[in-house]
Design a protein around this motif. Structure first.
Motif, PDB file in Angstrom:
ATOM      1  N   UNK A  89       3.466  -9.616  -8.593  1.00 16.38           N
ATOM      2  CA  UNK A  89       4.811  -8.783 -10.018  1.00 16.38           C
ATOM      3  C   UNK A  89       5.453  -7.585  -8.479  1.00 16.38           C
ATOM      4  N   UNK A 116      -5.292  -1.605  -8.695  1.00 22.17           N
ATOM      5  CA  UNK A 116      -4.782  -1.931  -9.709  1.00 22.17           C
ATOM      6  C   UNK A 116      -5.421  -3.784  -8.520  1.00 22.17           C
ATOM      7  N   UNK A 117      -5.207  -4.083  -7.392  1.00 24.35           N
ATOM      8  CA  UNK A 117      -6.074  -4.951  -6.510  1.00 24.35           C
ATOM      9  C   UNK A 117      -7.324  -5.334  -7.081  1.00 24.35           C
ATOM     10  N   UNK A 142       0.771  -0.845   0.215  1.00 23.07           N
ATOM     11  CA  UNK A 142       0.158  -0.249  -0.141  1.00 23.07           C
ATOM     12  C   UNK A 142       0.514   1.335   0.165  1.00 23.07           C
ATOM     13  N   UNK A 181      -0.300  -7.800 -11.066  1.00 23.33           N
ATOM     14  CA  UNK A 181       1.027  -7.666 -11.346  1.00 23.33           C
ATOM     15  C   UNK A 181       1.175  -6.961  -9.635  1.00 23.33           C
ATOM     16  N   UNK A 226      -8.212  -4.246 -11.020  1.00 23.48           N
ATOM     17  CA  UNK A 226      -8.163  -4.261 -12.019  1.00 23.48           C
ATOM     18  C   UNK A 226      -6.845  -5.916 -12.381  1.00 23.48           C
ATOM     19  N   UNK A 227      -5.773  -5.669 -11.794  1.00 23.34           N
ATOM     20  CA  UNK A 227      -5.088  -6.589 -12.306  1.00 23.34           C
ATOM     21  C   UNK A 227      -4.224  -7.315 -11.018  1.00 23.34           C
ATOM     22  N   UNK A 261       9.371  -7.604  -7.364  1.00 21.06           N
ATOM     23  CA  UNK A 261      10.159  -6.629  -6.933  1.00 21.06           C
ATOM     24  C   UNK A 261      10.712  -6.474  -5.858  1.00 21.06           C
ATOM     25  N   UNK A 262       9.788  -6.165  -4.825  1.00 23.44           N
ATOM     26  CA  UNK A 262      10.451  -5.627  -3.689  1.00 23.44           C
ATOM     27  C   UNK A 262      10.900  -7.157  -2.289  1.00 23.44           C
TER      28      UNK A 262
END
Lengths: 564, 326
Positions: free
Chosen positions: B58, B48-49, B37, B55, B51-52, B62-63
């Motif tokens: 991903x 994003x939560x 968040x 992601x 719609x995708x 990354x983190x």
């Protein structure tokens, strides 16, 4: 005594040495600099010798730290200032009426089928390092945003097509409305220089000196991390017109209180804080000072009460109507906005927003009417304890869940206390959901993914309010990912209709329809419509334009503010 | 023997630091709140939560947020050994760089404050304790008690409102005015640090005064003081040779504990005066679930605390002839 003197002298020397250590570290080693020097003084001077009334140095104060200087993020004071078409060249920006205008681009158009945005760039737009902005950069921006920055709004691009040297067409699939995209991205979407970012794999971690290069009207000069001030200067011959502010300094303060004190003491010229107007409790400090203006404007954002449709009694229209009459809007208004409030209408959307329907009538405070409605609906005090039971005769204790928000926590708690008091007066017992207020995890469990709250206290920011806004929070979470619980088919159709339009006239009509349904079903109620205050000094400069809910630091400040 | 004791203490401290690192890691990583968040921002996260959601996975990858807790723990231990503490989720900068920069400013404020308050509080405490019921004692004791009960941030706001806002003698906030270098900057920094330093010295001196006064009062009533007085030893000599020597040891403990809190002890003052130090950083990293930043903050705080304990032990060993072994 002799020893004491020696010790004190040594201490003084130690302090001086430590001070020198900080001072003599020069530019601190943390400074990011693209130009040689920082302005030596912070006091503004006016350039009137040429008769141009230019502001030599405009001093802006905010509460976001001067710590992140990277065009691909919205972090820090730099990121916040870029909402105002500052260093970043934005595709689209809003004017004082909330209308979308081209930002650093010359023009844009949306196709009739609402799938394609056509963007035309000006001939004489340059990056701050002198490289011309071309269609390569525009195409790169959309591709980089989709593939590297992983922007969800760009995921549905199907085609990018060029037409000549200055026009480009961006086409989305049927899942994205081009009109909705433009409205949703106004103020945020920036153009990125391909020659800088094409080889950067981890953009958010990139700290190179060229990370601040944009094609907006101001160039980043330097930052003094120790002083928490960043400096900017106007770009020569910027294509959009004469910039009347030559230099800008942006200084960070700890709180709104410190900002107001700094403004009064002439340390800064104006306060800027995205969706963070100063509290009404600070108004008396500014009122009466001839050199200051409160910077009052109608607030597009608003605090609101949402009803949970997954729980009783908040899923009962009669209960919602009773609550709407039980609420003392004057007390809520005064708490939120001091003397600068007005009673909300039944449509939740505040008046500065596009499509606002003022004909729906104001909400009224009438505890008697609330009691009548509750009595008629069967909410009676059966056991005589002073509180009503539900129509089945079960004890009723309604949970008030304020949104988890550290910066608004105190205000939300105050609203919750007033609401509890108002409802107690009509016989509704309530309990404050303190766990959700203080723990994000508890709040998330209560509010998200088809929330189990009954009465939910939240806030619609001025940024969100600019497109659909408050009604978006109401609709069931499966549509938005937020915390709405309402699945009414009529409302869903109306909501989808707003998202499907491709021009502002249709948008306004669709928004009015949404408000009509809200006014009848009351899925949410505004506590008050009000004003936001972003104070500024009036003794030295004029030409300020106060954007509603935004303040005098906005995308027109750079072209309009002049010395008196 | 003394050398052995000191080496022993250092070894125990290393073990203590390792334990603190482990506990703080698991505490930080079990804190509520999704760091995504804060990485993405509220609005983007929820968009994003819905719609995708892929992601989100991903970005978590990354983190390194999708890794198991033990994996992250061993990575963290490795990062400590290599001094690579990663990037701040919120500031997008190496956390070590940010912390070192902040530490410099915290020490600039906290070191003089601790030293000055040690001398002022100690000196006043000796004077008041030695002459109990004297004028100094009657004035200072209630004053110190009152000051000790008022929260530091409260005092800071009052001082700020009077001296910076009303009288305009000092700047409202910050550490320097900007655009200055060399001596001009040094003078400017001293001017900016005057109020926060005053608040910290005031607050800590009062605490030190109470401690020292109580030690002196207690030692004054010991039999060996009575004996010395009966032998006709001068009062000033009794104070120097007997009272001060015995007060010094517990006072060392108090001061060393203050040094232990040197990094985290000025949070409130830093926040009120916009002093961009470690306290302010700890505060913001906790509220934004910035795990890498939080972990480093806790590590630095723990190291300071352990070092101050070692210092106390070493000073005890050096100054107290009675200590030969533990």
């Amino acid at each position: 005594m002799k020893h004491l003197k020696t010790i004190l002298a040594l201490l003084l020397a130690l302090m001086m040495a430590l001070g020198c250590l900080a001072g003599c570290s020069g530019q601190t080693g943390e400074e990011t600099t693209t130009a040689a020097t920082a302005p030596a003084a912070v006091q503004p001077q006016e350039t009137e010798a040429e008769g141009n009334h230019h502001v030599e140095l405009l001093r802006v104060g905010l509460t976001r730290a001067n710590d992140t200087f990277n065009m691909t993020t919205q972090g820090g004071a730099f990121g916040l200032m870029n909402y105002n078409s500052f260093c970043a060249g934005l595709f689209w920006e809003r004017d004082e009426n909330g209308d979308v205008q081209p930002g650093a681009i010359e023009s844009f158009a949306i196709s009739d089928d609402d799938r394609t945005i056509s963007i035309t760039i000006p001939e004489n737009l340059y990056w701050h390092d002198g490289v011309p902005v071309t269609l390569d950069d525009i195409q790169f921006t959309f591709e980089y945003g989709r593939d590297v920055l992983l922007s969800s709004s760009l995921a549905n691009i199907t085609e990018i097509r060029r037409e000549g040297d200055r026009t480009i067409h961006i086409t989305f699939n049927e899942q994205t409305s081009a009109f909705a995209f433009v409205n949703g991205q106004t103020t945020w979407a920036k153009i990125y220089p391909k020659h800088i970012w094409e080889n950067v794999e981890k953009p958010s971690e990139y700290t190179g000196a060229d990370a601040t290069i944009g094609c907006g009207p101001y160039r980043f000069v330097s930052v003094d991390q120790d002083a928490q001030i960043s400096y900017y200067e106007a770009v020569d011959n910027y294509w959009k017109g004469e910039l009347t502010v030559d230099k800008v300094s942006v200084k960070t303060y700890a709180s709104a209180e410190a900002l107001v004190m700094a403004l009064k003491n002439d340390e800064i010229d104006a306060i800027y804080n995205y969706s963070g107007p100063i509290a009404s409790t600070l108004f008396p400090t500014i009122e009466g000072d001839a050199n200051l203006d409160l910077g009052i404007s109608p607030d597009p954002g608003n605090y609101m009460l949402m009803f949970g449709y997954n729980e009783a009694p908040s899923n009962d229209l009669a209960f919602r109507q009773a609550v709407s009459y039980a609420m003392n809007y004057d007390v809520f208004g005064a708490t939120l906005y001091g003397d600068y409030y007005y009673t909300p209408t039944r449509g939740v959307i505040a008046s500065p927003n596009m499509g606002y329907d003022g004909s729906l009538g104001e909400l009224t405070y009438s505890p008697e009417k609330a009691r009548e409605i509750l009595d008629a609906a069967g909410y009676l005090d059966v056991d005589g304890d002073g509180y009503r039971e539900d129509p089945q005769g079960n004890a009723m204790d309604v949970l008030i869940t304020p949104q988890y928000n550290t910066s608004r926590q105190e205000l939300l708690a105050r609203l919750a206390a007033i609401l509890a008091d108002n409802l107690a007066k009509v016989g509704i017992k309530t309990t404050l959901d303190e766990e959700s207020m203080t723990s994000r995890e508890a709040w998330s469990a209560r509010a998200e993914n088809g929330g189990t709250y009954q009465l939910y206290l939240g806030y619609c920011t001025s940024g969100i309010a600019s497109y659909i806004g408050a009604p978006m929070y109401i609709v069931n979470y499966t549509e938005t990912g937020w915390w709405g619980t309402w699945q009414d088919p009529e409302y869903l159709d109306a909501y989808h209709a707003v998202k499907a339009v491709n021009n502002f006239d249709d948008y306004k009509a669709a928004m009015r329809e949404l408000q009509r349904i809200i006014s009848e079903q009351l899925p949410a109620i505004s506590f008050a419509f009000g004003t936001s205050s972003f104070p500024y000094r009036t003794d030295r400069y004029e030409g300020w334009i106060n954007y509603p809910g935004w303040g005098v630091i906005n995308n027109k400040t750079w072209y309009q503010t002049v010395t008196k | 023997m003394k050398k052995k004791i000191i080496i022993n203490r250092i070894l125990i401290s290393i073990g203590t630091i390792f334990l603190i690192i482990t506990i703080s890691f698991f505490l930080v990583n079990s804190m509520p709140g999704d760091p995504l968040v804060n990485i993405m921002g509220d609005e983007e996260y929820y968009k994003v939560k819905n719609s995708n959601p892929e992601l989100l996975t991903q970005i978590a990858e990354k983190y390194g947020l999708n890794e198991s807790l033990p994996q992250r723990y061993f990575k963290y231990l490795k990062s400590i050994l290599t001094l690579d503490f990663g990037y701040s989720y919120v500031k997008n900068q190496p956390v070590l760089d940010v912390a070192l920069y902040r530490l410099k400013w915290t020490l600039l404020l906290a070191v003089p404050a601790t030293i000055l308050s040690a001398f002022i509080g100690g000196w006043l405490g000796i004077a008041a304790g030695w002459n109990s019921s004297g004028a100094l004692d009657r004035i200072m004791t209630p004053l110190a008690l009152v000051m000790n009960t008022i929260p530091t941030n409260c005092v800071a706001i009052i001082v700020l409102a009077i001296f910076a806002y009303r009288l305009r003698w000092f700047p409202i906030s910050g550490m320097t005015s900007g655009g200055l270098v060399g001596w001009a900057k040094a003078r400017d920094v001293l001017w900016h640090m005057a109020l926060p330093l005053l608040v910290m010295v005031l607050s800590r001196s009062c605490g030190n005064f109470i401690h020292m006064k109580s030690y002196v009062t207690q030692i004054k009533s010991e039999e060996y003081i009575l004996t010395a007085t009966a032998k006709g030893v001068k009062r000033s000599r009794i104070l120097r040779r007997h009272v001060l020597k015995n007060c010094f040891l517990p006072y060392i403990t108090v001061l060393c504990m203050q040094f232990g809190h040197i990094v985290s002890g000025s949070i409130m003052v830093e926040v009120v005066f916009t002093w961009v130090g470690m306290g302010d950083m700890m505060n913001s990293s906790i509220s934004s679930s910035d795990f890498p930043m939080m972990q480093l903050c806790f590590l630095i705080t723990a190291v300071c605390m352990v070092l101050s304990n070692i210092a106390a032990d070493v000073l005890y060993v050096v100054f107290d002839p009675r200590i030969e072994e533990f």
